[in-house]
Design a protein around this motif. Structure first.
Motif, mmCIF file in Angstrom:
data_model
loop_
_atom_site.group_PDB
_atom_site.id
_atom_site.type_symbol
_atom_site.label_atom_id
_atom_site.label_comp_id
_atom_site.label_asym_id
_atom_site.label_seq_id
_atom_site.Cartn_x
_atom_site.Cartn_y
_atom_site.Cartn_z
ATOM 1 N N SER A 80 5.624 6.004 -7.781
ATOM 2 C CA SER A 80 4.486 6.526 -8.551
ATOM 3 C C SER A 80 4.069 7.856 -7.950
ATOM 4 C CB SER A 80 3.326 5.532 -8.524
ATOM 5 O OG SER A 80 2.229 6.034 -9.263
ATOM 6 N N THR A 83 11.758 -5.955 -8.424
ATOM 7 C CA THR A 83 11.444 -4.632 -8.962
ATOM 8 C C THR A 83 10.390 -3.900 -8.148
ATOM 9 O OG1 THR A 83 10.842 -3.464 -10.991
ATOM 10 C CG2 THR A 83 9.700 -5.546 -10.561
ATOM 11 N N LYS A 84 9.518 -4.655 -7.455
ATOM 12 C CA LYS A 84 8.430 -4.013 -6.698
ATOM 13 C C LYS A 84 8.957 -3.130 -5.573
ATOM 14 C CE LYS A 84 7.653 -7.964 -3.533
ATOM 15 N NZ LYS A 84 8.593 -8.913 -4.169
ATOM 16 N N HIS A 85 10.134 -3.441 -5.047
ATOM 17 C CA HIS A 85 10.681 -2.647 -3.948
ATOM 18 C C HIS A 85 11.109 -1.252 -4.409
ATOM 19 C CE1 HIS A 85 10.692 -6.293 -1.581
ATOM 20 N NE2 HIS A 85 11.459 -6.907 -2.477
ATOM 21 N N PRO A 137 11.340 3.425 -11.681
ATOM 22 C CA PRO A 137 12.032 2.674 -10.625
ATOM 23 C C PRO A 137 13.020 3.588 -9.905
ATOM 24 C CG PRO A 137 13.004 2.158 -12.740
ATOM 25 C CD PRO A 137 11.859 3.092 -13.029
ATOM 26 N N ARG A 161 7.390 2.324 -19.817
ATOM 27 C CA ARG A 161 8.709 2.236 -19.186
ATOM 28 C C ARG A 161 9.749 3.067 -19.932
ATOM 29 N NH1 ARG A 161 9.415 -4.274 -18.032
ATOM 30 N NH2 ARG A 161 7.400 -4.622 -16.978
ATOM 31 N N GLU A 185 2.783 -1.326 -21.880
ATOM 32 C CA GLU A 185 3.542 -1.232 -20.635
ATOM 33 C C GLU A 185 5.006 -0.942 -20.922
ATOM 34 O OE1 GLU A 185 5.118 -1.357 -16.870
ATOM 35 O OE2 GLU A 185 3.051 -1.023 -17.532
ATOM 36 N N SER A 194 9.632 0.589 -6.932
ATOM 37 C CA SER A 194 8.587 1.292 -7.671
ATOM 38 C C SER A 194 8.244 2.641 -7.035
ATOM 39 C CB SER A 194 7.339 0.423 -7.749
ATOM 40 O OG SER A 194 6.311 1.088 -8.450
ATOM 41 N N GLU A 198 5.687 7.427 -13.320
ATOM 42 C CA GLU A 198 6.123 6.199 -12.657
ATOM 43 C C GLU A 198 7.542 5.885 -13.111
ATOM 44 O OE1 GLU A 198 3.482 3.004 -13.464
ATOM 45 O OE2 GLU A 198 1.704 4.022 -12.685
ATOM 46 N N GLY A 201 10.763 -10.474 -9.011
ATOM 47 C CA GLY A 201 9.843 -9.664 -8.223
ATOM 48 C C GLY A 201 10.520 -8.566 -7.444
#
Length: 868
Positions: A636, A630-632, A678, A722, A718, A634, A676, A628
């Motif tokens: 967009s 990866t959410k930090h 990372p 990426r 998805e 992100s 989008e 999880g």
């Protein structure tokens, strides 16, 4: 196969230190220096010549640019050749036409360099070219020599800025533009000057004690070692300038002999400048002879490095090459196949030049020694084509160099670089000695003096650095691959782990492995317990405003001054955690019980590591948390925001470049959509720094996405989203036609980030890195091959569109990189002029880089994609 029986660098220098005790006689050293000088100049003694080898002619093993494979225009006057000396060590000779620098790299146990700059009579870099087809190799006692000839059409030549020492010195010298300075005084190392000055400040008895440890009779002798000794002499036919440099401890010696035919030119020397003037029309011919007596490395054979499947692949390519007509027309399929084999053979030779029984070097000319991450990541990429025992070799090397905490060594300092670093430590202690004396603390001064004195007997001992973070996690991934290898028996794996390491500590490899695992698990545990950005793995702090870039983008600008790197926290930490689970499972399968591990490895007592070893559910639970992270990272951006930021970024470029990229945008319409990606890193408060980058390539390489799709864990659409960032044209994404995917794109970041990348372009939007290219190519071939059956058909209809899009992406990236003509380089760049963009060699790029030689695995993987 005896990969692990050769000297490690630590053992090599331990042997050197022990050998020093029998070399203290000044008469012996003086005789040795005399023999060295005489043999270089060709005068020689009959008794000495009997101990020398016959002169051997050798053609280059590799040469860049190479006709048919390289575009000379992209090299911009840079040429280089590679040889092996009489001891089997790799020697590179590089001529940089833009600066006039001639660099001779001796990739031996001391990582040496012999360099000088050549200018014309107007002070401009002189154009030099090869004037001999190869080189002459010889040896004299412990000394080895390489001789070759250069020529120039200049009206006269001036030579200066001589630097004989470590390649690290040369690397730093060029980085700080020393090679562009006016000619003048000879170079001397600041740390050595300070050491002599510090000795001069001590009492005579203290001085003499320390001088003896440096094999010097007095300060004058030691001070004489600060500068290279330049002498002139002539024979009946030639005039010679001899430049000699002993190591600061006087044990080893480098030499440079420059000579001309006396009937063709003259040599004069004044104030560190060598003037060569022709006596008649025609080119000036300069003969260069370099010498060293430092210890050698022992190369490995091709069949010790590569596995049999790959060697069979090479033989098939060779047979096809030999069957093709050399007269095949340009652009034909036959010519492409011939070039493919030549490329394959060139890359294999490159690997051979970097791999020895003693170490795997990172690259030439800049990194001719051990680098932890280069070795570990390259091992992962090359595993399908390397001998399975190379895994043992790599793991043993990394474990031998672990820090007491369990960190993986990033880089070793050898020879003069080790002396330089040890001298710096010595100088600090002597400064403290003098301070204690001034305060009347004689006992404290004596204690510090003893500590300083203990450095000198082993002043050449290898020094390790532990300032990087990513490689600490990569070791676990390599070990998990090793333990899963079916080519190595359980008995062999167990014996390998139980064997003592080669670091002199009598510690088992298993114990060292647990030390590393305990270290990384301790770093990861805070985020497991509280998954907040502030608990991610951070870089070391430099000061209140800056963070050290402790991963592979290790230039000053590499992570845009980020505190938390995406590659460490999203890629390597989770992959290492998954590998820890696999390691404990494998250890159990080959017969190690928990109680036995605890008895053999003290670090098993670490409560975090012990918990993961005992609880089968602990690793999957922790892995779910870390996935999880990866959410930090992100980011967009809407279409209007993309347009706004790109417009601002382009406004800061020169007019010609701005016009070019505006045409790209107009033709592609790529900025008409949102984006989008990372973030490259998080800032000090855990906020994303919006720099687009290639690091997600490692995820494509490491993860089997086909299984995830078929198991319903991820939507193939998805994955294609990426991948898009690699294919969108710059300045929206990373892709540049005819060049490849840029390593980063700072268009969406702040002005401060732009300026930082402009000052330090090593990981900037100006370059493509071969490491990242090969990671994404290996990743794409892995996903495509995994989605196809033996007949080349998709295993499931859900994979059809996905595979076609991956194949298109693979073809697009391959075409661009091949078109650059520079894919064997460490990194490459581009220039824009006359309304066009052209690839160019990056000025300080390595010509042979371990990461780039992983292209061998790419070629092998491409050939193995199932065909319908």
């Amino acid at each position: 196969m005896k990969l692990l029986n050769g000297y490690s660098s630590k053992n090599l220098y331990r042997t050197i230190s022990e050998h020093n005790s029998i070399r203290k006689s000044w008469k012996l050293k003086s005789l040795r220096l005399l023999i060295l000088a005489l043999s270089i100049t060709g005068i020689g003694l009959v008794s000495c010549m009997r101990k020398g080898t016959a002169v051997q002619s050798a053609l280059p093993l590799l040469e860049f640019p190479q006709q048919g494979l390289d575009d000379p225009a992209a090299y911009r006057g840079y040429t280089t050749r590679f040889f092996r000396d009489s001891g089997g060590n790799t020697v590179q000779v590089a001529i940089d036409g833009q600066s006039g620098r001639v660099v001779n790299i001796w990739a031996d146990a001391a990582n040496e360099s012999i360099s000088f700059t050549v200018r014309d009579t107007q002070g401009q870099p002189a154009a030099m070219r090869w004037d001999s087809p190869g080189a002459e190799l010889s040896s004299q006692g412990p000394a080895r020599y390489v001789r070759y000839t250069l020529s120039s059409e200049a009206a006269g030549l001036d030579l200066g800025l001589f630097l004989l020492g470590s390649m690290r010195q040369e690397r730093d010298y060029v980085y700080h533009k020393g090679n562009l300075e006016p000619f003048g005084e000879l170079y001397s190392e600041q740390a050595f000057r300070e050491l002599v000055d510090n000795l001069e400040a001590l009492l005579p008895g203290e001085q003499n004690r320390l001088l003896e440890l440096l094999h010097a009779e007095n300060l004058a002798e030691l001070r004489a070692r600060l500068l290279p000794q330049v002498t002139y002499h002539q024979t009946d036919s030639s005039a010679h300038l001899l430049v000699e440099q002993p190591t600061f401890d006087g044990l080893y010696h480098l030499s440079l002999d420059l000579s001309v035919d006396r009937s063709q030119a003259t040599i004069e020397v004044s104030n560190g400048v060598v003037a060569i003037r022709p006596l008649k029309a025609g080119p000036i011919r300069l003969t260069v002879k370099i010498g060293t007596d430092s210890p050698s490395l022992t190369p490995l054979r091709r069949d010790e490095i590569f596995n049999q499947d790959f060697l069979n692949f090479h033989q098939r390519m060779k047979a096809e090459h030999e069957s093709l007509s050399p007269e095949a027309p340009s652009g034909s399929t036959a010519e492409e196949r011939r070039m493919s084999f030549q490329w394959l053979e060139r890359q294999m030779r490159g690997v051979e030049l970097l791999v020895s029984q003693d170490k795997i070097m990172a690259g030439l000319p800049n990194f001719a020694t051990y680098f932890g991450r280069d070795m570990l990541l390259s091992m992962l990429m090359l595993e399908p084509i390397w001998s399975p025992y190379m895994l043992e070799y790599v793991i043993a090397t990394a474990l031998n160099k672990l820090s007491p905490l369990g960190q993986v060594s990033h880089e070793e300092a050898l020879g003069t670089q080790a002396i330089r670093e040890n001298a710096t430590e010595f100088n600090y202690l002597i400064t403290e000695v003098l301070q204690r004396k001034s305060l009347g603390d004689q006992p404290g001064a004596d204690s510090l003096l003893d500590e300083a004195a203990s450095i000198l007997p082993t002043i050449q001992v290898v020094r390790e650095t532990y300032n990087m973070v990513d490689e600490d996690f990569q070791l676990a991934v390599v070990v998990a691959r090793y333990l899963a290898s079916p080519a190595i028996s359980s008995e062999e794996k167990r014996a390998f782990l139980l064997a003592q390491s080669d670091d002199g500590s009598q510690t088992s490899r298993l114990s060292l492995l647990m030390r590393n695992l305990a270290y990384i698990m301790q770093l990861m545990q805070p985020y497991v317990e509280r998954p907040e950005a502030g608990n991610l793995i951070e870089f070391p702090r430099i000061d209140e405003q800056r963070w050290f870039p402790g991963s592979w983008r290790d230039s000053g600008a590499g992570y845009a001054n980020g505190r938390f790197a995406m590659d460490i926290n999203v890629i390597w930490a989770p992959k290492a955690l998954e590998s820890v689970g696999r390691i404990f499972t494998a250890l159990s399968e080959i017969g190690f019980s928990i109680s036995e591990l605890e008895s053999l490895a003290p670090d098993m007592a670490n409560p975090v590591l012990r918990n993961y070893a005992l609880d089968a559910e602990a690793v999957p639970a922790a892995l779910k948390v870390w996935q999880g992270a990866t959410k930090h990272f992100s980011v967009s951006l809407s279409a209007p925001e993309v347009k706004r930021r790109i417009k601002a970024r382009l406004s800061r470029l020169p007019a010609g470049e701005r016009a070019h990229w505006q045409r790209v945008l107009s033709n592609s319409g790529a900025d008409e959509h949102g984006i989008e990606f990372p973030a490259l890193s998080l800032d000090h408060e855990g906020r994303p720094i919006p720099v687009v980058h290639t690091d997600p390539a490692a995820l494509w390489f490491l993860i089997d996405y086909t299984d995830d799709i078929l198991a319903g864990r991820i939507d193939p659409a998805e994955l294609i989203r990426r991948l898009e960032i690699f294919l969108l044209p710059y300045p929206v994404g990373l892709f540049v036609e005819g060049v490849g995917p840029l390593v980063s794109n700072d268009a969406y970041a702040t002005e401060g980030v732009w300026e930082h990348f402009q000052r330090d372009p090593y990981h900037s939007p100006r370059v493509v890195w071969g490491r990242e290219v090969n990671l994404i190519l290996l990743g794409l071939t892995k996903q495509i091959s995994g989605a196809l059956d033996a007949d080349g058909q998709v295993k499931d209809p859900r994979l059809d569109a996905y595979v076609r899009q991956l194949q298109a992406a693979l073809a697009k990236i391959l075409t661009a990189v091949e078109s650059s003509g520079l894919k064997h380089n460490e990194l490459w760049s581009y220039r824009i002029g006359d309304d066009s963009l052209a690839p160019t060699r990056y000025a300080t790029s390595s010509d042979i880089q371990l990461w780039n030689l992983t292209d061998l695995a790419v070629q092998y993987a491409l050939a193995r994609i199932p065909k319908p």
